[in-house]
Design an enzyme around this catalytic site. Structure first.
Site, PDB file in Angstrom:
ATOM      1  CG  HIS A   1       7.587   3.982  28.132  1.00 30.45           C
ATOM      2  ND1 HIS A   1       7.072   2.903  28.826  1.00 30.45           N
ATOM      3  CD2 HIS A   1       8.690   4.380  28.823  1.00 30.45           C
ATOM      4  CE1 HIS A   1       7.841   2.652  29.877  1.00 30.45           C
ATOM      5  NE2 HIS A   1       8.819   3.538  29.906  1.00 30.45           N
TER       6      HIS A   1
ATOM      7  CG  HIS B   1       2.743   2.501  30.699  1.00 27.45           C
ATOM      8  ND1 HIS B   1       4.093   2.728  30.551  1.00 27.45           N
ATOM      9  CD2 HIS B   1       2.367   3.192  31.807  1.00 27.45           C
ATOM     10  CE1 HIS B   1       4.521   3.511  31.523  1.00 27.45           C
ATOM     11  NE2 HIS B   1       3.490   3.812  32.299  1.00 27.45           N
TER      12      HIS B   1
ATOM     13  CD  GLU C   1       1.925  -2.039  30.355  1.00 29.61           C
ATOM     14  OE1 GLU C   1       1.831  -1.902  29.107  1.00 29.61           O
ATOM     15  OE2 GLU C   1       2.906  -1.644  31.014  1.00 29.61           O
TER      16      GLU C   1
ATOM     17  CD  GLU D   1       4.669   1.774  26.366  1.00 28.19           C
ATOM     18  OE1 GLU D   1       3.984   2.127  27.351  1.00 28.19           O
ATOM     19  OE2 GLU D   1       5.662   1.031  26.473  1.00 28.19           O
TER      20      GLU D   1
END
Length: 597
Positions: free
Chosen positions: A190, A322, A414, A193
């Protein structure tokens, strides 16, 4: 300066010309192929570079390379190569002082201000944000400094034409060594990110420097592992996010590609296929082919590039980096019940995936800190890890595709609440993640590995390695080698291949074992060929059914030309389907685009 290289005498003349209109519509005609390379090459003819009132021609070798790569796309839509891209007529050799109009596209920056200063010691990592060109420059410099253990390569292009650069670390760069596992990190899927992207740039510099300095841990890791780092899978999205600047905690701008596609929703949904097959006793739940229906949708060039990459290299372990939370997730990401958005949906390798996720989380001081407040979700009681579908369910994810189409196990990291943090926060991010990044790479050496061969010592490709009680096989690579990630325990392992007998072995993996156990298999050739109905589970799925390699992105748009059938000649006066794009030009239509009929 006018006239230009086509003798067009003003900008107004250029903008109403058939050459200019062709460049405006070519992206649609070729379905994104060779974009924006062809536009830049054409601009170097329509608006040539000038120095001291003298036009400079673009380099002939650039034109020749592009023609070689792009001519098949023109042939597909039955269009002739544009006359103004005649490499011999409008382009020059390097000895004539030509220039490369595609240099910036490949990330070759002009001389920057910092390059004029005293060079910073190459062992020092600068914790800054990196534009695309700066990222490419750093990766190339790092690979050059450690050329005996590193190299850079591109797995393809983004929609806007940026190379998807990878830096590789291995004692034999560019080659797969039998028995050496393949590992990959992918960042910036993404575009907004960005922490993962910067961490992988720093990691590349760290691995190079520490190897040269004699760090035994890093030398052991690189000597025994082939490591691939792809810092930015979505460079187009990053450029859009970067316009907002660091500190902008947006959740939309730059997340998707230039085609407005979310790459982590763009992969084939093989998890749904698994759920449909689960009740069938003999149905395969691994190495599932890509359904033909998948290609009827919009497939991003970035997605296609990654899938081809997975096919080319026998990856064992992977992680996608991410941002926006502090948690480690693992497959499946798609819920086994379509109406349940938060439902525990384990793979057959649930225990191994939990071990992999905990390896990263436990080494991370913030994710593992039970007193630390989280961004939104509270994963403290779960140890900082969660099954993806239990967090939230989505289809078309890259982690599920890795597991169900290849041998590779992939988890999702994450790594922070802010997607695009301020520059002063980057050092802290590196400090928090460095140990986790190294520890996770080292877990690729868990479980078993070996070679499957016949009695003459010939490797057996695509032999299946099965573990009793775990309905998920891995297959051997071209050299007959395999790796099977497994947690500690006792197992019955079998190897089987078409035309060979099945061999079984008992294996015990102690809890403290930190390197893969060696389990080789010697298969005996069968005298009789197996019956056709027995071939299903064993056949080579990539050779049998390979839509990824044979997919034609133009087929669904281009109208087929009349063909000569049953002795009836083609109508030579019929124009191709794309001719209507030039209807406004009247008598000035580009007849030079028509192939001789």
């Amino acid at each position: 300066m006018y006239p230009n290289l086509l003798d067009q005498k003003s900008r107004e003349v250029v903008e109403i010309s058939s050459e200019y209109i062709l460049m405006s519509v070519l992206h649609n005609l070729l379905q994104g192929e060779c974009n924006p390379d062809l536009r830049l090459l054409s601009c170097s003819i329509l608006a040539p570079q000038c120095e001291k009132d003298k036009m400079i021609k673009p380099c002939r070798h650039v034109c020749e390379n592009l023609r070689k790569n792009c001519l098949p796309a023109f042939d597909t839509i039955d269009m002739a190569w544009p006359y103004f891209l005649d490499c011999d007529r409008f382009f020059a050799g390097e000895e004539e002082g030509c220039y490369d109009p595609l240099a910036k596209l490949r990330g070759e920056p002009e001389l920057a201000e910092e390059d004029l200063l005293v060079e910073v010691p190459t062992t020092l990592i600068q914790f800054t944000h990196h534009s695309y060109s700066k990222m490419v420059s750093i990766l190339k410099k790092t690979a050059s400094r450690c050329s005996h253990i590193a190299r850079t390569y591109s797995i393809g292009r983004s929609f806007e034409g940026r190379d998807l650069f990878v830096i590789e670390f291995s004692t034999n760069p560019g080659h797969h060594d039998p028995m050496k596992p393949e590992f990959k990190y992918i960042g910036n899927m993404h575009g907004n990110e960005v922490v993962g992207k910067e961490l992988l740039i720093y990691l590349a510099q760290y691995l190079c420097s520490e190897y040269l300095l004699g760090n035994p841990r890093i030398q052991t890791l690189i000597n025994n592992t082939r490591i691939h780092l792809l810092p930015s899978l979505n460079p187009d999205g990053y450029e859009l996010a970067a316009e907002e600047g660091a500190g902008y905690n947006g959740w939309i701008n730059g997340r998707q590609t230039a085609q407005n596609l979310d790459l982590n929703r763009n992969f084939p949904d093989l998890t749904f296929e698994v759920y449909n097959r689960a009740g069938l006793r003999w149905a395969r739940l691994d190495h599932i082919p890509i359904p033909q229906s998948y290609w009827e949708g919009k497939v991003a060039p970035e997605t296609k590039a990654v899938m081809k990459w997975m096919r080319a290299i026998p990856f064992v372990l992977s992680a996608s980096l991410h941002g926006g939370e502090l948690v480690v997730t693992y497959p499946y990401d798609f819920s086994r019940h379509p109406l349940e958005e938060k439902m525990f949906s384990p793979t057959p390798d649930e225990k191994m995936f939990r071990l992999l996720a905990k390896a990263y989380a436990d080494a991370h001081p913030i994710i593992s800190d039970k007193s630390e407040a989280r961004c939104g979700g509270n994963f403290v009681k779960r140890g900082g890890i969660i099954n993806g579908a239990q967090w939230y369910s989505f289809t078309g994810g890259m982690a599920d595709f890795n597991y169900l189409h290849t041998n590779c196990f992939e988890i999702t990291l994450e790594l922070g609440c802010e997607k695009f943090p301020l520059e002063e926060e980057l050092y802290s991010a590196w400090h928090e993640n460095k140990e986790s990044l190294l520890t996770f790479m080292e877990t690729v050496h868990r479980g078993i590995k070996g070679i499957v061969s016949d009695k003459f010592g010939n490797p057996i490709k695509n032999a299946r390695i099965s573990v009793k009680g775990i309905r998920h096989d891995v297959i051997t690579a071209a050299d007959g080698d395999y790796w099977r990630l497994l947690p500690p325990g006792r197992y019955i392992i079998s190897a089987h291949a078409t035309g060979y007998s099945k061999v079984m072995k008992r294996v015990t993996l102690p809890a403290k074992m930190r390197r893969a156990g060696r389990v080789d298999f010697l298969l005996r050739s069968l005298d009789t060929k197996p019956k056709n109905f027995l071939r299903g589970p064993m056949e080579d799925i990539y050779e049998r059914y390979d839509p990824l390699e044979h997919f034609d992105p133009h087929a669904q748009h281009a109208q087929s030309e009349p063909r000569e059938e049953r002795g009836q000649p083609t109508r030579h006066n019929e124009k191709p389907w794309w001719w209507s794009y030039f209807s406004s030009l009247g008598q000035h239509k580009p007849l030079w685009l028509l192939k001789q009929r």
